[in-house]
Design a protein around this motif. Structure first.
Motif, short mmCIF file in Angstrom:
data_model
loop_
_atom_site.label_atom_id
_atom_site.label_comp_id
_atom_site.label_asym_id
_atom_site.label_seq_id
_atom_site.Cartn_x
_atom_site.Cartn_y
_atom_site.Cartn_z
N VAL A 78 1.46 44.07 -52.79
CA VAL A 78 0.98 42.85 -52.13
C VAL A 78 1.23 41.69 -53.07
O VAL A 78 0.79 41.71 -54.22
N GLU A 79 1.94 40.69 -52.59
CA GLU A 79 2.24 39.51 -53.40
C GLU A 79 1.98 38.25 -52.60
O GLU A 79 2.05 38.25 -51.37
N VAL A 80 1.71 37.17 -53.32
CA VAL A 80 1.53 35.85 -52.68
C VAL A 80 2.87 35.14 -52.73
O VAL A 80 3.52 35.06 -53.78
N ILE A 81 3.30 34.63 -51.59
CA ILE A 81 4.56 33.89 -51.51
C ILE A 81 4.42 32.60 -52.33
O ILE A 81 3.47 31.84 -52.13
N PRO A 82 5.34 32.35 -53.26
CA PRO A 82 5.27 31.10 -54.03
C PRO A 82 5.29 29.88 -53.10
O PRO A 82 6.01 29.87 -52.09
N GLN A 83 4.52 28.88 -53.45
CA GLN A 83 4.38 27.68 -52.62
C GLN A 83 5.73 27.02 -52.32
O GLN A 83 5.96 26.56 -51.21
N ASP A 84 6.62 26.99 -53.32
CA ASP A 84 7.90 26.32 -53.09
C ASP A 84 8.74 27.05 -52.05
O ASP A 84 9.38 26.42 -51.20
N ILE A 85 8.72 28.37 -52.08
CA ILE A 85 9.47 29.15 -51.08
C ILE A 85 8.84 28.96 -49.70
O ILE A 85 9.54 28.71 -48.72
N TYR A 86 7.52 29.03 -49.64
CA TYR A 86 6.81 28.88 -48.36
C TYR A 86 7.00 27.48 -47.79
O TYR A 86 7.33 27.31 -46.62
N GLY A 87 6.80 26.48 -48.64
CA GLY A 87 6.88 25.10 -48.19
C GLY A 87 8.26 24.67 -47.73
O GLY A 87 8.40 23.87 -46.81
N MET A 88 9.29 25.23 -48.35
CA MET A 88 10.67 24.88 -48.01
C MET A 88 11.26 25.82 -46.94
O MET A 88 12.41 25.67 -46.56
N LEU A 89 10.45 26.79 -46.50
CA LEU A 89 10.93 27.81 -45.55
C LEU A 89 12.24 28.41 -46.06
O LEU A 89 13.24 28.50 -45.35
N ASP A 90 12.22 28.81 -47.33
CA ASP A 90 13.39 29.29 -48.05
C ASP A 90 13.59 30.79 -47.79
O ASP A 90 13.09 31.63 -48.54
N GLY A 91 14.33 31.11 -46.73
CA GLY A 91 14.58 32.50 -46.37
C GLY A 91 15.28 33.29 -47.46
O GLY A 91 14.83 34.38 -47.83
N PRO A 92 16.40 32.77 -48.02
CA PRO A 92 17.06 33.50 -49.10
C PRO A 92 16.14 33.69 -50.31
O PRO A 92 16.14 34.75 -50.94
N GLY A 93 15.34 32.68 -50.62
CA GLY A 93 14.41 32.78 -51.75
C GLY A 93 13.35 33.84 -51.50
O GLY A 93 13.00 34.60 -52.40
#
Length: 104
Positions: A78-93
């Motif tokens: 279980v991991e928390v999605i980093p804010q930058d990936i979540y906020g940018m909707l960064d699928g590859p990230g």
């Protein structure tokens, strides 16, 4: 690589659905066989026996410990999605993040 199953925990919001969709597209483009779904917190227990990783939206960071306890019998990280990936909707990230934590 065999099929990987990623579950995003969200508040049934649109952003997690878009992020899941972009992650599926990134996986297809990279030749990774991945199932990426977004579900609400209340639905998580019924999927734990079928997923390889559970990713929590940043707004669910406070639930990480509780979710880890639920996922432990299934050996699901279980991991928390980093804010930058979540906020940018960064699928590859997000795909990269998930793969790194599945193989860790």
């Amino acid at each position: 690589m065999e099929n990987i199953n990623v579950l995003l925990c969200c508040g049934a919001g649109m952003s997690s659905g878009f992020l899941a969709q972009k992650t599926r597209k990134a996986a297809k483009k990279q030749g990774v066989n991945a199932s990426v779904e977004a579900r609400s917190e209340s639905e998580i227990p019924q999927y734990l026996d079928a997923i390889d990783i559970l990713l929590l939206g940043p707004h669910y960071a406070s639930l990480k410990e509780q979710m880890q306890e639920q996922a432990a019998p299934y050996s699901v990280p279980v991991e928390v999605i980093p804010q930058d990936i979540y906020g940018m909707l960064d699928g590859p990230g997000l795909l990269k993040f998930a793969l790194e934590h599945i193989q860790a």
